[in-house]
Design a protein around this motif. Structure first.
Motif, PDB file in Angstrom:
ATOM      1  N   VAL A 157       0.840  -1.201   0.000  1.00 17.84           N
ATOM      2  CA  VAL A 157       0.000   0.000   0.000  1.00 17.84           C
ATOM      3  C   VAL A 157       0.871   1.247   0.000  1.00 17.84           C
ATOM      4  O   VAL A 157       0.657   2.173  -0.794  1.00 17.84           O
ATOM      5  CB  VAL A 157      -0.970   0.002   1.206  1.00 17.84           C
ATOM      6  CG1 VAL A 157      -1.628   1.365   1.393  1.00 17.84           C
ATOM      7  CG2 VAL A 157      -2.022  -1.081   1.028  1.00 17.84           C
ATOM      8  N   LEU A 158       1.865   1.284   0.868  1.00 14.24           N
ATOM      9  CA  LEU A 158       2.766   2.433   0.933  1.00 14.24           C
ATOM     10  C   LEU A 158       3.500   2.635  -0.388  1.00 14.24           C
ATOM     11  O   LEU A 158       3.587   3.758  -0.900  1.00 14.24           O
ATOM     12  CB  LEU A 158       3.771   2.247   2.079  1.00 14.24           C
ATOM     13  CG  LEU A 158       4.710   3.418   2.365  1.00 14.24           C
ATOM     14  CD1 LEU A 158       3.914   4.669   2.698  1.00 14.24           C
ATOM     15  CD2 LEU A 158       5.642   3.065   3.506  1.00 14.24           C
ATOM     16  N   THR A 159       4.004   1.553  -0.973  1.00 18.65           N
ATOM     17  CA  THR A 159       4.699   1.628  -2.263  1.00 18.65           C
ATOM     18  C   THR A 159       3.752   2.161  -3.332  1.00 18.65           C
ATOM     19  O   THR A 159       4.140   3.024  -4.142  1.00 18.65           O
ATOM     20  CB  THR A 159       5.247   0.244  -2.671  1.00 18.65           C
ATOM     21  OG1 THR A 159       6.169  -0.178  -1.678  1.00 18.65           O
ATOM     22  CG2 THR A 159       5.913   0.280  -4.022  1.00 18.65           C
ATOM     23  N   GLY A 160       2.513   1.659  -3.374  1.00 18.60           N
ATOM     24  CA  GLY A 160       1.545   2.120  -4.367  1.00 18.60           C
ATOM     25  C   GLY A 160       1.232   3.598  -4.226  1.00 18.60           C
ATOM     26  O   GLY A 160       1.162   4.327  -5.222  1.00 18.60           O
ATOM     27  N   LEU A 161       1.077   4.044  -2.980  1.00 17.87           N
ATOM     28  CA  LEU A 161       0.778   5.460  -2.763  1.00 17.87           C
ATOM     29  C   LEU A 161       1.956   6.347  -3.148  1.00 17.87           C
ATOM     30  O   LEU A 161       1.783   7.366  -3.812  1.00 17.87           O
ATOM     31  CB  LEU A 161       0.375   5.698  -1.310  1.00 17.87           C
ATOM     32  CG  LEU A 161      -0.979   5.121  -0.902  1.00 17.87           C
ATOM     33  CD1 LEU A 161      -1.211   5.308   0.592  1.00 17.87           C
ATOM     34  CD2 LEU A 161      -2.109   5.744  -1.707  1.00 17.87           C
ATOM     35  N   LEU A 162       3.157   5.961  -2.741  1.00 18.74           N
ATOM     36  CA  LEU A 162       4.334   6.766  -3.071  1.00 18.74           C
ATOM     37  C   LEU A 162       4.629   6.744  -4.572  1.00 18.74           C
ATOM     38  O   LEU A 162       4.937   7.782  -5.159  1.00 18.74           O
ATOM     39  CB  LEU A 162       5.550   6.282  -2.272  1.00 18.74           C
ATOM     40  CG  LEU A 162       5.511   6.562  -0.771  1.00 18.74           C
ATOM     41  CD1 LEU A 162       6.694   5.911  -0.066  1.00 18.74           C
ATOM     42  CD2 LEU A 162       5.470   8.056  -0.501  1.00 18.74           C
ATOM     43  N   ALA A 163       4.535   5.577  -5.178  1.00 20.76           N
ATOM     44  CA  ALA A 163       4.781   5.471  -6.619  1.00 20.76           C
ATOM     45  C   ALA A 163       3.717   6.249  -7.390  1.00 20.76           C
ATOM     46  O   ALA A 163       4.013   6.871  -8.416  1.00 20.76           O
ATOM     47  CB  ALA A 163       4.793   4.008  -7.048  1.00 20.76           C
TER      48      ALA A 163
ATOM     49  N   SER B 152       3.632   7.647 -11.318  1.00 23.50           N
ATOM     50  CA  SER B 152       2.436   7.675 -12.150  1.00 23.50           C
ATOM     51  C   SER B 152       1.222   7.469 -11.256  1.00 23.50           C
ATOM     52  O   SER B 152       1.195   6.527 -10.464  1.00 23.50           O
ATOM     53  CB  SER B 152       2.488   6.571 -13.205  1.00 23.50           C
ATOM     54  OG  SER B 152       1.227   6.426 -13.825  1.00 23.50           O
ATOM     55  N   PRO B 153       0.201   8.317 -11.400  1.00 21.22           N
ATOM     56  CA  PRO B 153      -1.002   8.158 -10.580  1.00 21.22           C
ATOM     57  C   PRO B 153      -1.652   6.778 -10.722  1.00 21.22           C
ATOM     58  O   PRO B 153      -2.310   6.303  -9.807  1.00 21.22           O
ATOM     59  CB  PRO B 153      -1.938   9.255 -11.097  1.00 21.22           C
ATOM     60  CG  PRO B 153      -1.044  10.273 -11.711  1.00 21.22           C
ATOM     61  CD  PRO B 153       0.140   9.504 -12.257  1.00 21.22           C
TER      62      PRO B 153
ATOM     63  N   GLN C 135      -1.246   4.026  -8.029  1.00 23.18           N
ATOM     64  CA  GLN C 135      -2.048   4.010  -6.807  1.00 23.18           C
ATOM     65  C   GLN C 135      -3.044   2.857  -6.822  1.00 23.18           C
ATOM     66  O   GLN C 135      -3.586   2.484  -5.792  1.00 23.18           O
ATOM     67  CB  GLN C 135      -2.773   5.334  -6.620  1.00 23.18           C
ATOM     68  CG  GLN C 135      -1.844   6.463  -6.233  1.00 23.18           C
ATOM     69  CD  GLN C 135      -2.569   7.779  -6.031  1.00 23.18           C
ATOM     70  OE1 GLN C 135      -3.684   7.959  -6.498  1.00 23.18           O
ATOM     71  NE2 GLN C 135      -1.924   8.688  -5.328  1.00 23.18           N
ATOM     72  N   LEU C 136      -3.268   2.283  -7.994  1.00 20.31           N
ATOM     73  CA  LEU C 136      -4.152   1.123  -8.092  1.00 20.31           C
ATOM     74  C   LEU C 136      -3.618  -0.053  -7.278  1.00 20.31           C
ATOM     75  O   LEU C 136      -4.385  -0.920  -6.855  1.00 20.31           O
ATOM     76  CB  LEU C 136      -4.332   0.714  -9.558  1.00 20.31           C
ATOM     77  CG  LEU C 136      -5.133   1.705 -10.410  1.00 20.31           C
ATOM     78  CD1 LEU C 136      -5.120   1.272 -11.874  1.00 20.31           C
ATOM     79  CD2 LEU C 136      -6.547   1.836  -9.890  1.00 20.31           C
ATOM     80  N   ILE C 137      -2.302  -0.087  -7.038  1.00 18.84           N
ATOM     81  CA  ILE C 137      -1.728  -1.135  -6.191  1.00 18.84           C
ATOM     82  C   ILE C 137      -2.355  -1.063  -4.802  1.00 18.84           C
ATOM     83  O   ILE C 137      -2.801  -2.077  -4.254  1.00 18.84           O
ATOM     84  CB  ILE C 137      -0.188  -1.001  -6.091  1.00 18.84           C
ATOM     85  CG1 ILE C 137       0.465  -1.261  -7.446  1.00 18.84           C
ATOM     86  CG2 ILE C 137       0.373  -1.941  -5.027  1.00 18.84           C
ATOM     87  CD1 ILE C 137       1.949  -0.930  -7.484  1.00 18.84           C
TER      88      ILE C 137
END
Length: 189
Positions: free
Chosen positions: A124-130, A135-136, A139-141
């Motif tokens: 979740v943290l990786t998805g939010l930071l990435a 690329s927005p 955030q789907l991660i």
């Protein structure tokens, strides 16, 4: 759910010779910490061969795991074969140890639930930071992990836990086979 509190299990251990405690966690979790005198029959083995396990059980059966979730799944599986007197230990092995019950400790590993929290949180943290810096769409991660955790809670299953349990660090040098798991159980004869 038929539950049993840790102090009651402590009494049963000293009072009932026909008591069978089955730990349905993985062999690695069992090696880490288990109730003295319990038998390790991992949930996948028990679920697949519940009728054979049933044939080795007496009148008092207590199922244990880390928190109670897998033990309840095992209880339901055994109930489908006619075992209606199995109990699930409230709070699992950690609660029994905390209540002063006799346990055996081995090599220390992170509990599977803790591993799931670490992996899910990291993703979740990786998805939010990435999503913020690369690329927005990344955030789907975080959204996918959130959906998976919601499904996991709704169905009382954990796909991530299942995958993590198969990782090398969660494997034991002595993974039980069907024969070794069943043959260790006391015989009714």
């Amino acid at each position: 759910m038929t539950t049993l509190e840790p102090p009651v299990l402590q009494e049963w251990i000293s009072e009932h010779e026909d008591l069978v405690i089955i730990d349905v966690r993985s062999a690695a979790e069992y090696e880490n910490l288990h109730i003295r005198g319990s038998y390790n029959v991992p949930l996948p083995l028990l679920a697949q061969h519940a009728a054979q396990v049933k044939n080795r059980l007496g009148g008092r059966v207590v199922l244990v795991c880390q928190s109670g979730v897998r033990a309840e799944q095992a209880r339901q599986r055994l109930a489908s074969t006619g075992v209606d007197s199995a109990f699930v230990l409230t709070g699992g092995v950690p609660a029994f140890a905390q209540a002063g019950g006799e346990v055996t400790e081995g090599a220390q590993r992170w509990a599977l639930e803790r591993q799931v929290r670490m992996v899910a949180g990291s993703l979740v943290l990786t998805g939010l930071l990435a999503g913020r810096f690369i690329s927005p769409k990344l955030q789907l991660i975080a959204g996918g992990i959130g959906a998976g955790l919601t499904f996991s809670a709704a169905t009382n299953t954990c796909a991530m836990g299942t995958v993590l349990s198969k990782m090398p660090w969660n494997r034991s040098a002595t993974e039980p086979t069907l024969e070794s798991a069943i043959s260790q159980l006391p015989s009714l004869n």
